[in-house]
Motif scaffolding. Structure first.
Motif, PDB file in Angstrom:
ATOM      1  N   GLY A 239       0.802  -1.210   0.000  1.00 54.65           N
ATOM      2  CA  GLY A 239       0.000   0.000   0.000  1.00 54.65           C
ATOM      3  C   GLY A 239       0.835   1.260   0.000  1.00 54.65           C
ATOM      4  O   GLY A 239       0.354   2.333  -0.370  1.00 54.65           O
ATOM      5  N   ILE A 240       2.112   1.165   0.408  1.00 56.41           N
ATOM      6  CA  ILE A 240       3.026   2.306   0.379  1.00 56.41           C
ATOM      7  C   ILE A 240       3.828   2.202  -0.914  1.00 56.41           C
ATOM      8  O   ILE A 240       4.765   1.399  -1.021  1.00 56.41           O
ATOM      9  CB  ILE A 240       3.951   2.318   1.605  1.00 56.41           C
ATOM     10  CG1 ILE A 240       3.134   2.336   2.894  1.00 56.41           C
ATOM     11  CG2 ILE A 240       4.891   3.530   1.549  1.00 56.41           C
ATOM     12  CD1 ILE A 240       3.967   2.295   4.161  1.00 56.41           C
ATOM     13  N   TYR A 241       3.452   3.005  -1.895  1.00 59.30           N
ATOM     14  CA  TYR A 241       4.052   2.906  -3.225  1.00 59.30           C
ATOM     15  C   TYR A 241       4.640   4.227  -3.692  1.00 59.30           C
ATOM     16  O   TYR A 241       4.614   4.552  -4.870  1.00 59.30           O
ATOM     17  CB  TYR A 241       3.001   2.390  -4.218  1.00 59.30           C
ATOM     18  CG  TYR A 241       2.417   1.051  -3.831  1.00 59.30           C
ATOM     19  CD1 TYR A 241       3.238  -0.024  -3.506  1.00 59.30           C
ATOM     20  CD2 TYR A 241       1.039   0.864  -3.747  1.00 59.30           C
ATOM     21  CE1 TYR A 241       2.710  -1.249  -3.131  1.00 59.30           C
ATOM     22  CE2 TYR A 241       0.503  -0.361  -3.379  1.00 59.30           C
ATOM     23  CZ  TYR A 241       1.346  -1.412  -3.075  1.00 59.30           C
ATOM     24  OH  TYR A 241       0.827  -2.631  -2.702  1.00 59.30           O
ATOM     25  N   THR A 242       5.163   5.010  -2.753  1.00 61.52           N
ATOM     26  CA  THR A 242       5.777   6.276  -3.138  1.00 61.52           C
ATOM     27  C   THR A 242       7.106   6.067  -3.854  1.00 61.52           C
ATOM     28  O   THR A 242       7.460   6.839  -4.749  1.00 61.52           O
ATOM     29  CB  THR A 242       5.992   7.154  -1.891  1.00 61.52           C
ATOM     30  OG1 THR A 242       6.694   6.391  -0.886  1.00 61.52           O
ATOM     31  CG2 THR A 242       4.656   7.611  -1.323  1.00 61.52           C
ATOM     32  N   ASP A 243       7.857   5.033  -3.465  1.00 65.01           N
ATOM     33  CA  ASP A 243       9.161   4.775  -4.066  1.00 65.01           C
ATOM     34  C   ASP A 243       9.221   3.429  -4.776  1.00 65.01           C
ATOM     35  O   ASP A 243      10.287   3.022  -5.236  1.00 65.01           O
ATOM     36  CB  ASP A 243      10.263   4.810  -2.990  1.00 65.01           C
ATOM     37  CG  ASP A 243      10.385   6.178  -2.348  1.00 65.01           C
ATOM     38  OD1 ASP A 243      10.342   7.179  -3.080  1.00 65.01           O
ATOM     39  OD2 ASP A 243      10.508   6.237  -1.116  1.00 65.01           O
ATOM     40  N   THR A 244       8.109   2.729  -4.830  1.00 67.54           N
ATOM     41  CA  THR A 244       8.082   1.411  -5.453  1.00 67.54           C
ATOM     42  C   THR A 244       6.670   1.156  -5.962  1.00 67.54           C
ATOM     43  O   THR A 244       5.848   2.067  -6.028  1.00 67.54           O
ATOM     44  CB  THR A 244       8.542   0.332  -4.464  1.00 67.54           C
ATOM     45  OG1 THR A 244       8.639  -0.918  -5.134  1.00 67.54           O
ATOM     46  CG2 THR A 244       7.596   0.203  -3.280  1.00 67.54           C
ATOM     47  N   THR A 245       6.363  -0.074  -6.307  1.00 63.79           N
ATOM     48  CA  THR A 245       5.050  -0.406  -6.843  1.00 63.79           C
ATOM     49  C   THR A 245       4.504  -1.650  -6.156  1.00 63.79           C
ATOM     50  O   THR A 245       5.249  -2.417  -5.528  1.00 63.79           O
ATOM     51  CB  THR A 245       5.131  -0.703  -8.352  1.00 63.79           C
ATOM     52  OG1 THR A 245       5.966  -1.851  -8.555  1.00 63.79           O
ATOM     53  CG2 THR A 245       5.695   0.493  -9.115  1.00 63.79           C
ATOM     54  N   LEU A 246       3.218  -1.858  -6.311  1.00 63.43           N
ATOM     55  CA  LEU A 246       2.607  -3.095  -5.824  1.00 63.43           C
ATOM     56  C   LEU A 246       3.318  -4.292  -6.436  1.00 63.43           C
ATOM     57  O   LEU A 246       3.647  -5.259  -5.748  1.00 63.43           O
ATOM     58  CB  LEU A 246       1.119  -3.116  -6.171  1.00 63.43           C
ATOM     59  CG  LEU A 246       0.261  -4.291  -5.654  1.00 63.43           C
ATOM     60  CD1 LEU A 246      -1.214  -3.899  -5.654  1.00 63.43           C
ATOM     61  CD2 LEU A 246       0.444  -5.579  -6.445  1.00 63.43           C
ATOM     62  N   GLU A 247       3.544  -4.210  -7.744  1.00 59.60           N
ATOM     63  CA  GLU A 247       4.148  -5.333  -8.451  1.00 59.60           C
ATOM     64  C   GLU A 247       5.535  -5.651  -7.923  1.00 59.60           C
ATOM     65  O   GLU A 247       5.892  -6.824  -7.758  1.00 59.60           O
ATOM     66  CB  GLU A 247       4.184  -5.043  -9.950  1.00 59.60           C
ATOM     67  CG  GLU A 247       2.835  -4.991 -10.621  1.00 59.60           C
ATOM     68  CD  GLU A 247       2.076  -3.684 -10.392  1.00 59.60           C
ATOM     69  OE1 GLU A 247       0.866  -3.634 -10.689  1.00 59.60           O
ATOM     70  OE2 GLU A 247       2.694  -2.707  -9.899  1.00 59.60           O
ATOM     71  N   ALA A 248       6.340  -4.624  -7.654  1.00 61.39           N
ATOM     72  CA  ALA A 248       7.695  -4.865  -7.159  1.00 61.39           C
ATOM     73  C   ALA A 248       7.663  -5.534  -5.786  1.00 61.39           C
ATOM     74  O   ALA A 248       8.413  -6.485  -5.528  1.00 61.39           O
ATOM     75  CB  ALA A 248       8.473  -3.557  -7.096  1.00 61.39           C
ATOM     76  N   ARG A 249       6.800  -5.041  -4.910  1.00 61.09           N
ATOM     77  CA  ARG A 249       6.699  -5.652  -3.579  1.00 61.09           C
ATOM     78  C   ARG A 249       6.184  -7.084  -3.694  1.00 61.09           C
ATOM     79  O   ARG A 249       6.715  -8.007  -3.063  1.00 61.09           O
ATOM     80  CB  ARG A 249       5.764  -4.835  -2.687  1.00 61.09           C
ATOM     81  CG  ARG A 249       6.323  -3.484  -2.234  1.00 61.09           C
ATOM     82  CD  ARG A 249       5.470  -2.915  -1.106  1.00 61.09           C
ATOM     83  NE  ARG A 249       5.876  -1.565  -0.719  1.00 61.09           N
ATOM     84  CZ  ARG A 249       6.881  -1.288   0.087  1.00 61.09           C
ATOM     85  NH1 ARG A 249       7.611  -2.275   0.581  1.00 61.09           N
ATOM     86  NH2 ARG A 249       7.180  -0.033   0.395  1.00 61.09           N
ATOM     87  N   ALA A 250       5.137  -7.266  -4.464  1.00 62.85           N
ATOM     88  CA  ALA A 250       4.521  -8.585  -4.560  1.00 62.85           C
ATOM     89  C   ALA A 250       5.429  -9.578  -5.279  1.00 62.85           C
ATOM     90  O   ALA A 250       5.519 -10.748  -4.880  1.00 62.85           O
ATOM     91  CB  ALA A 250       3.175  -8.484  -5.260  1.00 62.85           C
ATOM     92  N   ASP A 251       6.117  -9.139  -6.322  1.00 59.57           N
ATOM     93  CA  ASP A 251       6.993 -10.053  -7.058  1.00 59.57           C
ATOM     94  C   ASP A 251       8.149 -10.535  -6.185  1.00 59.57           C
ATOM     95  O   ASP A 251       8.662 -11.650  -6.385  1.00 59.57           O
ATOM     96  CB  ASP A 251       7.517  -9.384  -8.331  1.00 59.57           C
ATOM     97  CG  ASP A 251       6.448  -9.252  -9.414  1.00 59.57           C
ATOM     98  OD1 ASP A 251       5.398  -9.931  -9.306  1.00 59.57           O
ATOM     99  OD2 ASP A 251       6.656  -8.468 -10.361  1.00 59.57           O
ATOM    100  N   THR A 252       8.562  -9.704  -5.243  1.00 58.19           N
ATOM    101  CA  THR A 252       9.597 -10.142  -4.302  1.00 58.19           C
ATOM    102  C   THR A 252       9.081 -11.281  -3.440  1.00 58.19           C
ATOM    103  O   THR A 252       9.783 -12.274  -3.194  1.00 58.19           O
ATOM    104  CB  THR A 252      10.060  -8.964  -3.422  1.00 58.19           C
ATOM    105  OG1 THR A 252      10.549  -7.914  -4.266  1.00 58.19           O
ATOM    106  CG2 THR A 252      11.165  -9.394  -2.470  1.00 58.19           C
ATOM    107  N   VAL A 253       7.839 -11.165  -2.983  1.00 56.25           N
ATOM    108  CA  VAL A 253       7.233 -12.259  -2.210  1.00 56.25           C
ATOM    109  C   VAL A 253       7.101 -13.506  -3.075  1.00 56.25           C
ATOM    110  O   VAL A 253       7.386 -14.626  -2.627  1.00 56.25           O
ATOM    111  CB  VAL A 253       5.859 -11.828  -1.646  1.00 56.25           C
ATOM    112  CG1 VAL A 253       5.154 -13.008  -0.988  1.00 56.25           C
ATOM    113  CG2 VAL A 253       6.019 -10.680  -0.652  1.00 56.25           C
ATOM    114  N   VAL A 254       6.694 -13.316  -4.318  1.00 55.87           N
ATOM    115  CA  VAL A 254       6.565 -14.449  -5.235  1.00 55.87           C
ATOM    116  C   VAL A 254       7.897 -15.177  -5.379  1.00 55.87           C
ATOM    117  O   VAL A 254       7.968 -16.411  -5.285  1.00 55.87           O
ATOM    118  CB  VAL A 254       6.057 -13.979  -6.615  1.00 55.87           C
ATOM    119  CG1 VAL A 254       6.126 -15.121  -7.633  1.00 55.87           C
ATOM    120  CG2 VAL A 254       4.630 -13.445  -6.516  1.00 55.87           C
TER     121      VAL A 254
END
Length: 327
Positions: A239-254
C-alpha cells in the motif's frame, strides 16, 4: 497451550488465525496532539471511524493484528481499549519499546548508561524495567499487557541512541521471552546490524525477531541470507508505493516463495486509521494504503503469479502462530 497477550486479555495462539503482523491504529505526535488538537477533531468520531475500519478488516477474515505503536509513535492504550471493546472479533496485540532513528528522548539522556559514563558508577538502563513492566504488569494502569517488543534502525545506522534502545529491547526479551519486531532499512542492510547487536552480542535468537519492512527491497539474495540466519521477514508495507510499486513488492514475495521461504515471511501493510505524519490533503492520493488492500489486491496478485493458498496460509497463519508460541 501457548498464550499471547492482547488488549482484551490473553488468548491461545491457536486462536490467532489470519494475522497481520504490522498494522497501527493511530500514529500520532503526542506533544503536538495534546497542545494543538484541532486536526485530531472529535474523539468520538475518530474512535467510530477506527471501529468501522477494523470491523471491515475482520469481515475479510483477519482475526488478529499486531500494533507496534510504542513510545515515539503516540501510543495511548485507553483509546485502543475503547476501540477493541467494540471489535471483539479482532485480537489486537500491542507493543512496548521505543521508536527512534537517532537519539533517545531527552527523558533518558541523563539516566542509565549516560549517567554511568558521567559518574563512573554502574546504573541500569531504566528502559529495560519500563519495557518489562509493560509486558508483565500492564501498561499505565490499564491492565493491558504488551505482547511484543519494538525498536528501529533506519538509514542513519547504528547511532548510540539506536544501539542503546536495541540493547534494552534485547534485555527485556531475555527477561520475559517476548518476541521482537525491528523497523529496518533494507537499502542500508541494517538487518545485519540487528544480527550483530541483538543476536551475536545480546544473545537473542534470530527466530524471535521480525525484520520489519524487509519488503522495501527487491534484493532477494539479501533477504534469503537473513532468512537463512533464522529471522522472520516482514513483507509489511503493501500500500506504500511512493518509491516502489505493488508489483515490485509482490513479485519479491513471489520469488521468495519460489525459493522456499514462505515459512520465513509475514505479510502486512503498516497502515493506520489515522497518522498525523502526513498532511490530510495528501492522504486521499494514497489510495491503496489501507487495511483492506492486502486482501482485495495483493493476495489475488500473488495467487495469479503462482503462490499457492497453502503458502499464503503459512505466511498469514502458521508463521505468526509459531512466532508467538516460541515465547
Amino acid at each position: 497451550m501457548s498464550l499471547v497477550n492482547t488488549v482484551q486479555g490473553a488468548v491461545d495462539t491457536a486462536e490467532l488465525g489470519r494475522t497481520y503482523m504490522h498494522e497501527h491504529i493511530f500514529v500520532l505526535t503526542a506533544d503536538v496532539q495534546v497542545n494543538h488538537p484541532g486536526e485530531w477533531g472529535d474523539e468520538d468520531e475518530r474512535v467510530a471511524d477506527a471501529v468501522a475500519r477494523l470491523r471491515a478488516l475482520a469481515a475479510q477474515g483477519v482475526k488478529t493484528i499486531v500494533d507496534p505503536t510504542v513510545i515515539g509513535l503516540g501510543r495511548y492504550i485507553p483509546r485502543v481499549q475503547r476501540i477493541a471493546e467494540q471489535v471483539p472479533e479482532l485480537n489486537i496485540v500491542v507493543a512496548t519499546g521505543l521508536y527512534t532513528y537517532d537519539s533517545v528522548p531527552f527523558y533518558f539522556t541523563y539516566r542509565g548508561p549516560a549517567l554511568s559514563a558521567m559518574l563512573g558508577t554502574d546504573f541500569p538502563d531504566p528502559m529495560v524495567d519500563m519495557f518489562v513492566a509493560d509486558l508483565t504488569d500492564g501498561i499505565a494502569g490499564t491492565g493491558v499487557k504488551a505482547g511484543m517488543l519494538k525498536c528501529a534502525i533506519d538509514h542513519e545506522g547504528l547511532t548510540p541512541g539506536v544501539e542503546r534502545v536495541m540493547r534494552a529491547v534485547a534485555r527485556a526479551h531475555q527477561a520475559t521471552g517476548a518476541p521482537i519486531t525491528v523497523h529496518t532499512h533494507p537499502g542500508s542492510r541494517t538487518g545485519f546490524l540487528v544480527k550483530k547487536v541483538m543476536c551475536d552480542e545480546e544473545g537473542v535468537e534470530p527466530s524471535r525477531i521480525v525484520l520489519g519492512h524487509s519488503g522495501d527491497t527487491t534484493d532477494c539474495d539479501q533477504l534469503a541470507e537473513l532468512a537463512d540466519a533464522g529471522f522472520v521477514l516482514g513483507m509489511d508495507r503493501f500500500g506504500i508505493y511512493t518509491d516502489t510499486t505493488l508489483e515490485a513488492r509482490a513479485d519479491t514475495v513471489v520469488e521468495m516463495c519460489r525459493r522456499g521461504y514462505a515459512d520465513r515471511m509475514v505479510l502486512s501493510q503498516d497502515a493506520s486509521c489515522y497518522i498525523d505524519w502526513i498532511d490530510p490533503n495528501v492522504m486521499p492520493f494514497l489510495t491503496q494504503w489501507h487495511y483492506l488492500h492486502l486482501g482485495e489486491d495483493v493476495l489475488p496478485y500473488l495467487r495469479d503469479k503462482g503462490v499457492a493458498d497453502e503458502q499464503i496460509d503459512t505466511m498469514l497463519v502458521d508463521v505468526p502462530r509459531r512466532f508467538f508460541e516460541a515465547s
